[in-house]
Design an enzyme around this catalytic site. Structure first.
Site, PDB file in Angstrom:
ATOM      1  N   ASP A  54     -25.329  24.887  60.231  1.00 25.22           N
ATOM      2  CA  ASP A  54     -25.167  25.646  61.459  1.00 25.22           C
ATOM      3  C   ASP A  54     -23.829  26.086  61.395  1.00 25.22           C
ATOM      4  O   ASP A  54     -22.926  24.969  61.532  1.00 25.22           O
ATOM      5  CB  ASP A  54     -25.490  24.617  62.622  1.00 25.22           C
ATOM      6  N   HIS A  55     -23.404  27.308  61.211  1.00 22.72           N
ATOM      7  CA  HIS A  55     -22.287  27.641  61.154  1.00 22.72           C
ATOM      8  C   HIS A  55     -21.351  27.371  62.368  1.00 22.72           C
ATOM      9  O   HIS A  55     -19.970  27.354  61.969  1.00 22.72           O
ATOM     10  CB  HIS A  55     -22.084  29.222  60.516  1.00 22.72           C
TER      11      HIS A  55
ATOM     12  N   GLU B  28     -22.046  37.850  72.742  1.00 22.93           N
ATOM     13  CA  GLU B  28     -21.899  38.995  71.781  1.00 22.93           C
ATOM     14  C   GLU B  28     -21.903  40.443  72.156  1.00 22.93           C
ATOM     15  O   GLU B  28     -22.522  40.689  73.111  1.00 22.93           O
ATOM     16  CB  GLU B  28     -22.749  38.840  70.606  1.00 22.93           C
TER      17      GLU B  28
ATOM     18  N   ASP C 173     -32.725  32.060  67.906  1.00 23.20           N
ATOM     19  CA  ASP C 173     -31.680  32.285  66.975  1.00 23.20           C
ATOM     20  C   ASP C 173     -30.398  31.676  67.350  1.00 23.20           C
ATOM     21  O   ASP C 173     -29.613  31.285  66.512  1.00 23.20           O
ATOM     22  CB  ASP C 173     -31.477  33.874  66.927  1.00 23.20           C
TER      23      ASP C 173
ATOM     24  N   HIS D  37     -27.230  26.668  67.562  1.00 31.06           N
ATOM     25  CA  HIS D  37     -25.585  26.743  67.898  1.00 31.06           C
ATOM     26  C   HIS D  37     -25.361  26.186  69.267  1.00 31.06           C
ATOM     27  O   HIS D  37     -24.289  25.345  69.622  1.00 31.06           O
ATOM     28  CB  HIS D  37     -25.253  28.195  67.882  1.00 31.06           C
TER      29      HIS D  37
HETATM   30  C1  BG6 Z   1     -26.105  33.918  63.768  1.00 32.01           C
HETATM   31  C2  BG6 Z   1     -27.223  34.518  64.644  1.00 32.01           C
HETATM   32  O1  BG6 Z   1     -26.517  32.281  63.526  1.00 32.01           O
HETATM   33  O2  BG6 Z   1     -24.780  33.615  64.484  1.00 32.01           O
HETATM   34  C3  BG6 Z   1     -26.623  36.024  64.708  1.00 32.01           C
HETATM   35  O3  BG6 Z   1     -28.125  34.473  63.552  1.00 32.01           O
HETATM   36  C4  BG6 Z   1     -25.295  35.867  65.607  1.00 32.01           C
HETATM   37  O4  BG6 Z   1     -27.548  36.618  65.534  1.00 32.01           O
HETATM   38  C5  BG6 Z   1     -24.465  35.039  64.868  1.00 32.01           C
HETATM   39  O5  BG6 Z   1     -25.043  37.088  65.661  1.00 32.01           O
HETATM   40  C6  BG6 Z   1     -23.266  34.767  65.756  1.00 32.01           C
HETATM   41  O6  BG6 Z   1     -22.369  33.913  64.959  1.00 32.01           O
HETATM   42  P1  BG6 Z   1     -20.595  34.193  65.195  1.00 32.01           P
HETATM   43  O7  BG6 Z   1     -20.007  33.208  64.385  1.00 32.01           O
HETATM   44  O8  BG6 Z   1     -20.370  35.693  65.063  1.00 32.01           O
HETATM   45  O9  BG6 Z   1     -20.441  34.075  66.952  1.00 32.01           O
END
Ligand code: BG6
Length: 482
Positions: free
Chosen positions: A170-171, A209, A228, A233
């Site tokens: 989970d980044h 976003e 998503d 997250h």
């Molecule tokens: C991803 C989603 O996991 O996270 C995307 O699939 C989203 O839809 C993205 O845009 C957002 O990541 P970050 O790091 O740009 O906030």
């Protein structure tokens, strides 16, 4: 020697995130000098073809790594490619011939591919003896569509792998400020006594976003914002903000506490869903003054789509620390600004000695910004300079860009290195994933039976008006509304 095999090596995620992250780790001397990187995908490419793609991805997306021409050439020397069809065992024979046969050497298989082919790939890896010994597998989200399918994927993965070989990424967990949440909460004595229902009015976690669905319309339309962003997250952030202090910083000690929070999230009835959730879809508007099309006109999205691109939820955690404290969660695409923020709103003072007309009396709040800046701000009341007493809101501002000029490690780089070093702390355990889905399922089911509940909002706004009302009816407001 470490071998890194990237399934989905020609895909979007590989190009934008994984390859640049690997290169940055290389430039900063964080990779084993004998590292090998093998791209794997369905296309028939030569090593040289793939190297060209790797070079383009680095040139386009890895500017921050600041590598030299020589470093790029040296990195490309470590790169190879093998064609893989998940259904073709012979392809795995070829892969095997390129991977170090010594099982004590680290091997990392990164599955940046659709979940429908996770299992066939892992099965083939296992049949070819590739996951024995010091081998690990990284799996990308989405891991399932609901609790049932996530369970099926997990148990299939566990047929071939031990839990400690599975790295569910989970980044958000790799973001610098998410790590800082642990430091903030568990290395400062003054916050802990306040971190509970006695002092906290509500908690808000918002990830907005400005981008739309970009090139992912087809995928996104089957997924929606709840799956998503919220299931992973946002709930991960909730679990870290709300967890009890772990006994130590080991992966399982931390994950044991996080999963308790996820289990304590109060499950919604269909009636709760209609009262405590808001979902929306953007229509045409303007973001930062530039006109943008509506979601239903995005490439790959059906004109009649009912997928949500915005979600707001009033969640509650049923435990001693948090009983009665709402956790307001929000995320959306094509919103007014790009910002990921956690706000802890403290309770108001019990009585004001200053009387009316003394300026805004919004109570104290702690705002932890994950992006675009990295900061912690504590908003306090203070007297405005001048005659008499007039109160105003001032912030104690900890801006991490100013506080330290040490290199920022991007989340994918950190997580890749952790996986290469066998550190599971920032990866999601199967029970966390299951508990998160268990909470999401009733919301998804209720939405499916309520086609009317989808609101629309203008691209470039803060979402549907109903999201403001969700808080306003409890005397609260989103940060930007004050
Ligand atoms: C991803 C989603 O996991 O996270 C995307 O699939 C989203 O839809 C993205 O845009 C957002 O990541 P970050 O790091 O740009 O906030």
């Amino acid at each position: 020697m470490t071998t890194f095999v990237l399934f989905g090596g020609t895909g979007d995620l590989a190009k934008r995130k994984i390859i640049p992250a690997l290169y940055s780790a290389f430039v900063n001397g964080r990779l084993d000098p004998e590292f090998t990187f093998i791209g794997a995908a369905r296309e028939a490419l030569s090593d040289e073809d793939f190297r060209k793609r790797v070079a383009t991805s680095i040139e386009t997306y890895a500017a921050k790594a600041n590598g030299t021409k020589e470093q790029l050439a040296a990195f490309l020397n470590l790169v190879g490619y093998t064609k893989i069809d998940a259904k073709n065992p012979e392809d795995f024979e070829v892969l095997k011939s390129r991977v170090n046969a010594d099982t004590s050497k680290a091997k990392l298989f990164y599955l940046a591919i659709g979940p429908d082919i996770f299992i066939p790939v892992v099965e083939q890896l296992s049949k070819h003896g590739l996951v024995e010994g010091n081998a690990r597998v990284v799996v990308e989200k989405p891991l399932g569509r609901d609790a049932k399918s996530a369970k099926e994927i997990n148990s299939a993965l566990r047929t071939y792998l031990n839990e400690n070989q599975i790295y569910r990424i989970d980044h958000y967990l790799g973001k610098e400020m998410v790590q800082n949440l642990f430091a903030l909460r568990f290395a400062n004595s003054f916050l802990e006594p306040l971190w509970n229902r006695k002092w906290i009015q509500d908690v808000q976690i918002s990830i907005s976003e400005q981008v739309g669905v970009e090139t992912r319309g087809d995928f996104y339309d089957k997924t929606g914002a709840l799956r998503d962003m919220v299931q992973n997250h946002l709930l991960q952030l909730v679990s870290i903000v709300a967890m009890e202090p772990p006994v130590n910083a080991n992966p399982d000690a931390i994950r044991d506490e996080k999963v308790k929070v996820l289990r304590a999230l109060r499950k919604f009835t269909a009636d709760d869903v209609s009262k405590k959730t808001v979902r929306g879809q953007y229509r045409a508007g303007a973001v930062d003054g530039k006109p943008v099309i509506g979601y239903q006109n995005e490439p790959g999205v059906p004109a009649s789509s009912r997928a949500e691109t915005f979600v707001a939820i009033r969640a509650e955690i049923d435990n001693w620390r948090w009983a009665g404290v709402p956790f307001y969660l929000r995320t959306g695409k094509r919103m007014a600004s790009r910002c990921a923020e956690i706000t802890i709103n403290f309770k108001p003072i019990p009585y004001s000695i200053f009387g009316k007309g003394q300026g805004p009396l919004r109570s104290n709040r702690l705002v932890i910004t994950l992006q675009p800046e990295e900061s912690v701000q504590l908003f306090m009341k203070a007297k405005e300079p001048g005659e008499g007493i007039r109160l105003s809101d001032v912030a104690l501002n900890l801006d991490f860009a100013e506080a330290s000029n040490l290199r920022r490690v991007e989340s994918y780089e950190r997580l890749l290195l952790d996986a290469l070093h066998g550190d599971l702390t920032l990866f999601v355990r199967d029970d966390e994933l299951g508990a998160a889905w268990e909470w999401i399922d009733p919301i998804m089911n209720a939405w499916e039976n309520d086609a009317e509940g989808l609101k629309s909002y203008i691209a470039g706004s803060w979402g549907p008006a109903a999201a403001s009302y969700l808080l306003a009816q409890h005397g609260a407001a989103w940060g930007e509304e004050y």
